[in-house]
Every structure is written in structure tokens, then in C-alpha cells.
Design a protein around this motif. Structure first.
Motif, PDB file in Angstrom:
ATOM      1  N   VAL A 164       8.784  11.094  -1.490  1.00 55.39           N
ATOM      2  CA  VAL A 164       8.890   9.637  -1.615  1.00 55.39           C
ATOM      3  C   VAL A 164      10.215   9.154  -1.035  1.00 55.39           C
ATOM      4  O   VAL A 164      10.268   8.116  -0.371  1.00 55.39           O
ATOM      5  N   PHE A 165      11.278   9.892  -1.252  1.00 57.04           N
ATOM      6  CA  PHE A 165      12.583   9.508  -0.698  1.00 57.04           C
ATOM      7  C   PHE A 165      12.514   9.429   0.823  1.00 57.04           C
ATOM      8  O   PHE A 165      12.959   8.442   1.416  1.00 57.04           O
ATOM      9  N   PHE A 166      11.962  10.437   1.463  1.00 53.60           N
ATOM     10  CA  PHE A 166      11.859  10.416   2.924  1.00 53.60           C
ATOM     11  C   PHE A 166      10.846   9.375   3.406  1.00 53.60           C
ATOM     12  O   PHE A 166      11.036   8.740   4.437  1.00 53.60           O
ATOM     13  N   SER A 167       9.799   9.176   2.666  1.00 53.69           N
ATOM     14  CA  SER A 167       8.807   8.166   3.014  1.00 53.69           C
ATOM     15  C   SER A 167       9.410   6.764   2.972  1.00 53.69           C
ATOM     16  O   SER A 167       9.135   5.932   3.843  1.00 53.69           O
ATOM     17  N   MET A 212       0.835  -1.206   0.000  1.00 52.20           N
ATOM     18  CA  MET A 212       0.000   0.000   0.000  1.00 52.20           C
ATOM     19  C   MET A 212       0.869   1.255   0.000  1.00 52.20           C
ATOM     20  O   MET A 212       0.584   2.223  -0.731  1.00 52.20           O
ATOM     21  N   LEU A 213       1.928   1.251   0.794  1.00 54.56           N
ATOM     22  CA  LEU A 213       2.822   2.410   0.855  1.00 54.56           C
ATOM     23  C   LEU A 213       3.531   2.616  -0.484  1.00 54.56           C
ATOM     24  O   LEU A 213       3.666   3.757  -0.953  1.00 54.56           O
ATOM     25  N   ASN A 214       3.944   1.531  -1.126  1.00 53.05           N
ATOM     26  CA  ASN A 214       4.601   1.662  -2.424  1.00 53.05           C
ATOM     27  C   ASN A 214       3.640   2.126  -3.510  1.00 53.05           C
ATOM     28  O   ASN A 214       4.058   2.828  -4.439  1.00 53.05           O
ATOM     29  N   ALA A 215       2.379   1.759  -3.408  1.00 51.50           N
ATOM     30  CA  ALA A 215       1.393   2.255  -4.362  1.00 51.50           C
ATOM     31  C   ALA A 215       1.245   3.770  -4.252  1.00 51.50           C
ATOM     32  O   ALA A 215       1.202   4.481  -5.263  1.00 51.50           O
ATOM     33  N   VAL A 216       1.198   4.256  -3.038  1.00 54.25           N
ATOM     34  CA  VAL A 216       1.087   5.704  -2.830  1.00 54.25           C
ATOM     35  C   VAL A 216       2.363   6.407  -3.302  1.00 54.25           C
ATOM     36  O   VAL A 216       2.298   7.473  -3.935  1.00 54.25           O
ATOM     37  N   ASN A 217       3.520   5.801  -3.025  1.00 53.65           N
ATOM     38  CA  ASN A 217       4.779   6.401  -3.480  1.00 53.65           C
ATOM     39  C   ASN A 217       4.854   6.452  -4.998  1.00 53.65           C
ATOM     40  O   ASN A 217       5.334   7.441  -5.568  1.00 53.65           O
ATOM     41  N   LEU A 218       4.403   5.401  -5.664  1.00 48.61           N
ATOM     42  CA  LEU A 218       4.392   5.397  -7.123  1.00 48.61           C
ATOM     43  C   LEU A 218       3.479   6.494  -7.668  1.00 48.61           C
ATOM     44  O   LEU A 218       3.816   7.176  -8.647  1.00 48.61           O
TER      45      LEU A 218
END
Length: 106
Positions: free
Chosen positions: A68-71, A44-50
């Protein structure tokens, strides 16, 4: 990079992110293994980052990519702490089934 975004289209990125996020939600809701739950949260976190990166590229602004880098740095720390807690729970109880973790309350 913007040329690739024009070829593929922003709506395809949105569709991919929605699918990935839904897979993560279903993994959190329907799986009982704690490691699978953590992996679903990461999906889910990677979907938001994408999606942040796609919109950042679409608007030609680097703020989304910096976020995204800090996330991802925070997510890496979260995974390390979460796995350490899971190893500790497994050593004490012998299982990492989410249904059995309710015994940790008292």
C-alpha cells in the motif's frame, strides 16, 4: 490493532471497500468531467488499499501494508502527471469534458 479488527470484523471492512469501489466505478462510468473521473479512480485505488491493509492486519503480515505504501507513492505521481495533462488540455481547448476530448485524436 488486531483488537480493533476483532471488534469491527473483517466483513465490515470488505463491505466498506466494496461500496467505495462501486462509487468509484459509477463515477468513472457516468461522469463526464475529467477531474471527477480522476477522483473516482483514486477512490477505487483507496478502496483496494484499505482492503490490503485490513487483510494485512487480519493475517498479521506487513507485506500488504508495504504494498500500500508503494501503491500510494505511484498514485501520487499519477495524479501529478494527470493533473498536468488536464491543465494543458484546458489551456488548449477551454474544457475538460470527456466527450469533447475525442477531438484530440487528430
Amino acid at each position: 490493532m488486531n483488537n480493533i479488527l476483532n471488534q469491527i470484523g473483517i466483513e465490515n471492512y470488505i463491505f466498506l471497500c466494496v461500496i467505495l469501489f462501486c462509487i468509484g466505478v459509477f463515477g468513472v462510468l457516468y461522469r463526464r468531467n475529467a477531474i471527477i473521473v480522476f477522483m473516482s479512480i483514486e477512490i477505487m485505488l483507496n478502496a483496494v488499499n484499505l482492503l490490503f491493509v485490513a487483510f494485512s492486519t487480519y493475517h498479521q503480515d506487513a507485506q500488504g501494508q508495504i504494498f500500500v505504501f508503494f501503491s500510494m507513492a505511484v498514485a501520487a505521481a499519477e495524479v501529478a502527471v494527470g493533473l498536468a495533462i488536464l491543465v494543458s488540455i484546458f489551456r488548449n481547448s477551454g474544457t475538460i469534458d470527456v466527450a469533447n476530448l475525442k477531438n484530440l485524436k487528430g
